[in-house]
Design an enzyme around this catalytic site. Structure first.
Site, PDB file in Angstrom:
ATOM      1  N   CYS A  40      38.173  16.841  30.609  1.00 54.11           N
ATOM      2  CA  CYS A  40      37.093  16.827  31.595  1.00 54.11           C
ATOM      3  C   CYS A  40      37.545  16.774  33.047  1.00 54.11           C
ATOM      4  O   CYS A  40      36.872  17.300  33.932  1.00 54.11           O
ATOM      5  CB  CYS A  40      36.159  15.642  31.338  1.00 54.11           C
ATOM      6  SG  CYS A  40      35.705  15.380  29.610  1.00 54.11           S
ATOM      7  N   CYS A  93      37.737  19.832  35.764  1.00 51.49           N
ATOM      8  CA  CYS A  93      36.541  20.402  36.389  1.00 51.49           C
ATOM      9  C   CYS A  93      35.707  19.358  37.141  1.00 51.49           C
ATOM     10  O   CYS A  93      35.113  19.659  38.174  1.00 51.49           O
ATOM     11  CB  CYS A  93      35.665  21.076  35.337  1.00 51.49           C
ATOM     12  SG  CYS A  93      36.349  22.618  34.688  1.00 51.49           S
ATOM     13  N   HIS A  94      35.644  18.143  36.602  1.00 52.37           N
ATOM     14  CA  HIS A  94      34.766  17.131  37.191  1.00 52.37           C
ATOM     15  C   HIS A  94      35.478  16.171  38.129  1.00 52.37           C
ATOM     16  O   HIS A  94      34.820  15.405  38.842  1.00 52.37           O
ATOM     17  CB  HIS A  94      34.076  16.326  36.077  1.00 52.37           C
ATOM     18  CG  HIS A  94      33.197  17.155  35.198  1.00 52.37           C
ATOM     19  ND1 HIS A  94      31.970  17.629  35.599  1.00 52.37           N
ATOM     20  CD2 HIS A  94      33.378  17.622  33.937  1.00 52.37           C
ATOM     21  CE1 HIS A  94      31.417  18.329  34.622  1.00 52.37           C
ATOM     22  NE2 HIS A  94      32.264  18.353  33.597  1.00 52.37           N
ATOM     23  N   MET A 146      30.698  25.306  31.129  1.00 59.31           N
ATOM     24  CA  MET A 146      31.217  24.131  30.439  1.00 59.31           C
ATOM     25  C   MET A 146      31.395  24.451  28.962  1.00 59.31           C
ATOM     26  O   MET A 146      30.475  24.953  28.311  1.00 59.31           O
ATOM     27  CB  MET A 146      30.266  22.952  30.605  1.00 59.31           C
ATOM     28  CG  MET A 146      30.736  21.720  29.836  1.00 59.31           C
ATOM     29  SD  MET A 146      29.748  20.270  30.171  1.00 59.31           S
ATOM     30  CE  MET A 146      30.287  19.197  28.835  1.00 59.31           C
ATOM     31  N   HIS A 179      40.038  27.106  44.320  1.00 56.37           N
ATOM     32  CA  HIS A 179      40.540  26.967  42.949  1.00 56.37           C
ATOM     33  C   HIS A 179      41.782  27.827  42.736  1.00 56.37           C
ATOM     34  O   HIS A 179      42.880  27.393  42.998  1.00 56.37           O
ATOM     35  CB  HIS A 179      39.437  27.316  41.950  1.00 56.37           C
ATOM     36  CG  HIS A 179      39.749  26.920  40.547  1.00 56.37           C
ATOM     37  ND1 HIS A 179      39.946  25.621  40.172  1.00 56.37           N
ATOM     38  CD2 HIS A 179      39.901  27.662  39.415  1.00 56.37           C
ATOM     39  CE1 HIS A 179      40.207  25.553  38.881  1.00 56.37           C
ATOM     40  NE2 HIS A 179      40.201  26.787  38.396  1.00 56.37           N
ATOM     41  N   HIS A 220      36.125  33.167  38.979  1.00 57.64           N
ATOM     42  CA  HIS A 220      37.359  32.612  38.408  1.00 57.64           C
ATOM     43  C   HIS A 220      38.307  33.770  38.135  1.00 57.64           C
ATOM     44  O   HIS A 220      38.340  34.315  37.031  1.00 57.64           O
ATOM     45  CB  HIS A 220      37.062  31.835  37.126  1.00 57.64           C
ATOM     46  CG  HIS A 220      38.213  30.988  36.664  1.00 57.64           C
ATOM     47  ND1 HIS A 220      39.366  31.520  36.135  1.00 57.64           N
ATOM     48  CD2 HIS A 220      38.390  29.641  36.674  1.00 57.64           C
ATOM     49  CE1 HIS A 220      40.201  30.543  35.829  1.00 57.64           C
ATOM     50  NE2 HIS A 220      39.640  29.388  36.146  1.00 57.64           N
TER      51      HIS A 220
END
Length: 544
Positions: free
Chosen positions: A51, A54-55, A92, A335, A377
């Protein structure tokens, strides 16, 4: 227990609520649900493994939304579990439906993220030096290759959940060795000479692999971060000096900092904090993670992207004692990205802003910012010549089923430069990677994080000469998600990872790029959860 059908219904009905800011929630919140003894440590490990990327370590969000208690407690355990089990349309993964998390683990994570996030410890130079392990000093290493394989055609393949990288011979498809590295290696980068492969695990462990050894293996390792995604080397040789293989650089997610290392040994030399103010509101950010790093071919510089602050740093590594750095205002949340065909322009996705940021490294300044689509992405992207618009690059998207194609040649095609000139429709969102090669007539795209298990397994190929033609799409394997592409040294084969379960079967499928026919399947039992693959020659030359 909530049924799977009900979980899916909750996911659909409350998907919009997932992205509501914490301050918009009702002030009266229930207490955090209890965690039994031993559950906290288990949940912390799962969060780190699945997790945090991304978070965020502190759950402040980036590619994924923030997960602070003011929001998560308002959503309640059943709703949070629904997201964890079924995933979302924004990219997700469906951790529960794919069997990566058990029902009990999904429930645990739904409860865990309603508690305050723990803050990991800092990590300074003293701790880094303790982790440094020089396994084979430079003067004890081979002076020439000890085998007759074409090491420039080796592939470094991430075996994610095994914590290994497989070195595979591109010609024979044989596994030359599996090297113990950090967990879930995010990228492998080649030294400028190509002799060494540098890897960085999500657990912050970096390894240096010597491809000249009779059996290629690691010669040095260090752990300067507790969470990381990026590593690169000094790739400049020119009028400003020869820095071939002299330096390496690591960017940390936590602690948020950059480490410069000695290129032949991985000895840490310098630490630079990335904590600073955001580019727009000028507010202090405690966790500005270091995202992608690339090495300039024009100057002795690294292009370093700071995710949460939206700043791109151009770090001059020619004199570490008198460090020079240019800060460029970009966009949140930076990113991944790569070069245009000339390697003058670096294009990086600010995926939560739905934009692409372009840097002119020759002039050392911002070139452009433009919108591409929902959560771009690109990986390192793909360069090709469009029959109408000239040199272009493209990115798939996590949030919608398209490849945005944009011009990259302000010199001869100024009217198309840094503008979307085409939209190529894919099977759906969840696209992670796009790939082509200067010798290829094709552009390859995956859908690895799509919510539909059938679409996850498929790839699509577009024709460069006829981009308006519908792509050819097909299922790669029943064993897992089809993810990430890499060409061999000759540029006539495409390798695709089939990312299955850790305790199941995975494989790598090799296609003839011209005919799109399958040539080989590498299904050795050592191929465990393969993801990224990096051909030495193409990585040195930045060919994509």
């Amino acid at each position: 227990m909530v049924s799977r059908a009900k979980l899916a219904l909750l996911t659909l009905a409350l998907g919009a609520l997932w992205n509501v800011p914490a301050q918009a929630q009702a002030p009266a919140l229930p207490p955090a649900p209890p965690l039994a003894p031993g559950e906290l440590e288990n949940a912390k490990q799962i969060y780190f493994d699945r997790c945090a990327g991304c978070h965020g370590v502190l759950r402040k969000g980036a590619t994924g939304p923030q997960l602070l208690p003011a929001k998560t407690r308002a959503l309640t355990t059943p709703v949070l579990k629904a997201f964890i089990v079924n995933g979302t349309g924004g990219g997700m993964p469906d951790w529960g439906r794919q069997g990566i998390l058990t029902d009990a683990e999904s429930d645990l994570m739904a409860r865990y993220i309603q508690h305050d996030p723990p803050t990991p410890p800092e990590l300074g130079m003293a701790e880094m030096k303790k982790s440094w392990n020089l396994i084979i000093p430079p003067d004890k290493r081979p002076t020439k290759p000890e085998h007759d394989r074409d090491w420039q055609d080796f592939f470094a393949v991430t075996l994610r959940d095994a914590g290994q990288v497989a070195i595979i011979d591109g010609k024979t498809k044989e596994i030359v060795n599996t090297v113990k590295t950090g967990f879930a290696v995010h990228i492998s980068r080649s030294s400028f000479s190509g002799r060494y492969v540098y890897t960085i695990g999500r657990d912050g462990r970096a390894t240096m692999i010597d491809l000249w050894m009779k059996v290629p293996d690691k010669v040095a390792e260090v752990k300067p971060c507790s969470d990381a995604r990026s590593i690169d080397t000094s790739k400049y040789k020119g009028k400003h000096g020869d820095f071939t293989d002299k330096l390496a650089v690591i960017g940390c997610y936590w602690p948020p900092q950059i480490i410069v290392l000695e290129g032949n040994t991985l000895e840490p030399l310098k630490v630079i904090s990335s904590r600073s103010m955001t580019y727009d509101t000028m507010e202090y950010h405690p966790e500005p993670r270091v995202a992608s790093i690339v090495a300039s071919h024009f100057k002795p510089e690294w292009v370093i992207n700071i995710k949460e602050t939206g700043l791109i740093w151009l770090v001059d590594y020619s004199d570490l004692k008198n460090l020079k750095m240019t800060q460029i205002q970009g966009e949140k949340f930076l990113h991944d990205g790569g070069w245009d065909a000339t390697k003058r322009y670096f294009m990086v996705a600010a995926n939560m802003a739905n934009k692409v940021v372009v840097i002119d490294v020759e002039k050392g300044k911002l070139e452009a910012i433009f919108e591409s689509g929902i959560k771009p992405h690109p990986g390192r992207g793909a360069n090709w010549i469009d029959p109408k618009f000239g040199p272009v690059n493209g990115t798939p998207h996590l949030g919608e089923g398209k490849v945005a194609v944009y011009g990259t040649d302000p010199a001869k095609h100024k009217e198309h430069a840094w503008k979307n000139v085409r939209e190529l429709k894919t099977l759906g969102g969840g696209g992670l990677f796009i790939k082509t090669h200067p010798k290829s007539k094709n552009v390859w795209v995956d859908h690895a994080l799509n919510g539909d298990p059938a679409i996850q397994k498929q790839v699509c190929v577009f024709e460069k000469a006829n981009p308006e033609k519908d792509p050819k799409c097909w299922k790669v394997s029943d064993k897992g998600r089809a993810v990430h592409f890499e060409y061999n040294k000759a540029g006539d084969e495409v390798w695709i990872s089939v990312w299955g379960k850790k305790d199941g079967k995975s494989e790598i499928v090799v296609y003839d790029d011209k005919t799109l026919q399958e040539k080989a399947r590498i299904d050795d039992p050592r191929i465990i959860t393969p993801t990224g693959k990096f051909n030495v020659y193409n990585t040195v030359k930045d060919i994509y």
